[in-house]
Design an enzyme around this catalytic site. Structure first.
Site: not given
Ligand code: ASP
Length: 364
Positions: A230, A258-261, A284
């Site tokens: 990321t 799916r939605v991440g942080d 996330g």
């Molecule tokens: N934080 C990101 C997510 O969970 C993944 C990452 O940091 O590589 O979508």
């Protein structure tokens, strides 16, 4: 003086009342002077970053770094080169009096366009082999923010997040609605193949065959090593304003939708001129549960912690206790930088007006 009193003989009450009035007046004047002093002091504190620090930019390319002995020198050089180009793009904005928001977008766009990082081109693929992207941005000046999630066509999701912030009254747009918004805003859209690189296709195949053969847990949240970067940036401009942004393809083999942080303000991204700007990378789901980015700012705001202590508390204590693999980059309004992570490394770099420039992967 009251009637009926002999002249020159003051009543006892008069003797007391007159000085009391004077004392009250004096106290009112002292009080006003004190408020004025406090106000002046506060203004002096608020003005400090503009006067003394100059601009600062910090970037990251994720905590999903390969083990040191598994990263060939040529590949390491490519990462360092790409991080350097991202710093250069942000620096070009900040050194010409541009805003921290513009610098964050400029730096992140370079990393989105690079196939080396898990954002934009080269993003990790979801369970169906499609790139679904999340991004968010926050302006520390007025706490304005914008984000897009699970988008499939936007070439630079960070630009779409910025448009959500600037041109709508919303904070987060998702899926086809967000892609349509980007089209309507005139942002470049790409076909699904643009985002997919061969290495990601092979990675997905491998994960799915290992899950099938039960060699690996089918709970994708545990597959930490599958993330390769990321991206994010935090910046302080000459006007003393902080901004933060994050962009990602999320976790490989994630469920569609799916939605991440990285799309969630307060989880993967946060900025407030009063405290700090933060961008996170790691699992996330834990960042969301911990409100990680906002937590760093909250510890500074409510506990009066320093940036380094607040970031350390959130990453090395809170997230580590939750067993999350995590890292953040954080920058305060005085120009202090901290980049704690609990993994083997984190792709990262920084540059500041006084000429200091740094790119690092493994070194603490
Ligand atoms: N934080 C990101 C997510 O969970 C993944 C990452 O940091 O590589 O979508």
């Amino acid at each position: 003086m009251s009637r009926g009193q002999p002249a020159g003989v003051p009543r006892v009450t008069e003797l007391r009342v007159a000085p009391l009035h004077q004392m009250m007046k004096t106290w009112i004047v002292v009080g006003r002077l004190f408020s004025l002093m406090v106000l002046t002091l506060n203004q002096a504190v608020a003005a400090e970053p503009q006067a003394s620090t100059g601009w600062v930019l910090v970037i990251h390319g994720g905590v999903g770094v390969p083990s040191k002995n598994e990263l060939p020198p040529a590949k390491e050089a490519a990462y360092r080169q790409a991080l350097g180009e991202a710093l250069q793009a942000g620096q070009a904005v900040l050194s010409t009096n541009g805003t921290s928001l513009d610098a964050v977008v400029a730096a992140i766009k370079i990393m989105e366009d690079s196939p080396l990082f898990n954002a934009g081109k080269g993003a990790a693929l979801n369970h169906e082999g499609v790139a679904e992207l999340d991004a968010s941005i926050m302006d520390g000046t007025h706490l304005q923010s914008g984000a897009v999630a699970a988008v499939r066509q936007i070439k630079n999701p960070i630009e779409a997040a910025r448009r959500v912030m600037d041109n709508t009254s919303h904070v987060l747009l998702v899926g086809p609605g967000a892609d349509a918004f980007a089209r309507q805003q005139g942002l470049p859209l790409m076909p699904p193949e643009y985002f997919i690189i061969e290495q990601r296709r092979r990675q997905l195949e491998q994960i799915q065959s290992e899950v099938k053969a039960k060699k690996r847990a089918d709970n994708w949240v545990t597959r930490v090593a599958d993330r390769v970067g990321t991206v994010g940036a935090v910046a302080l401009d000459k006007h003393g304003n902080l901004a933060a942004g994050t962009s990602t393809g999320g976790l490989a083999d994630k469920l569609p939708g799916r939605v991440g942080d990285s799309a969630i303000i307060g989880a993967g991204t946060y900025a407030n001129n009063a405290t700090c700007a933060v961008s996170g990378t790691g699992q996330g789901e834990y960042f969301i549960r911990a409100s990680a980015a906002r937590d760093v700012a909250a510890l500074m705001e409510y506990r009066g912690m320093s940036l380094a202590d607040a970031a350390e508390t959130v990453v090395m204590k809170k997230l580590t206790t939750m067993k999350a693999e995590a890292g953040i980059i954080a920058l305060d309004r005085k120009g202090n930088i901290t980049t704690p992570y609990n993994t083997e490394g984190m792709f990262r770099g920084s540059v500041r007006e006084d000429g200091q420039r740094n790119i690092a992967i493994y070194e603490k």
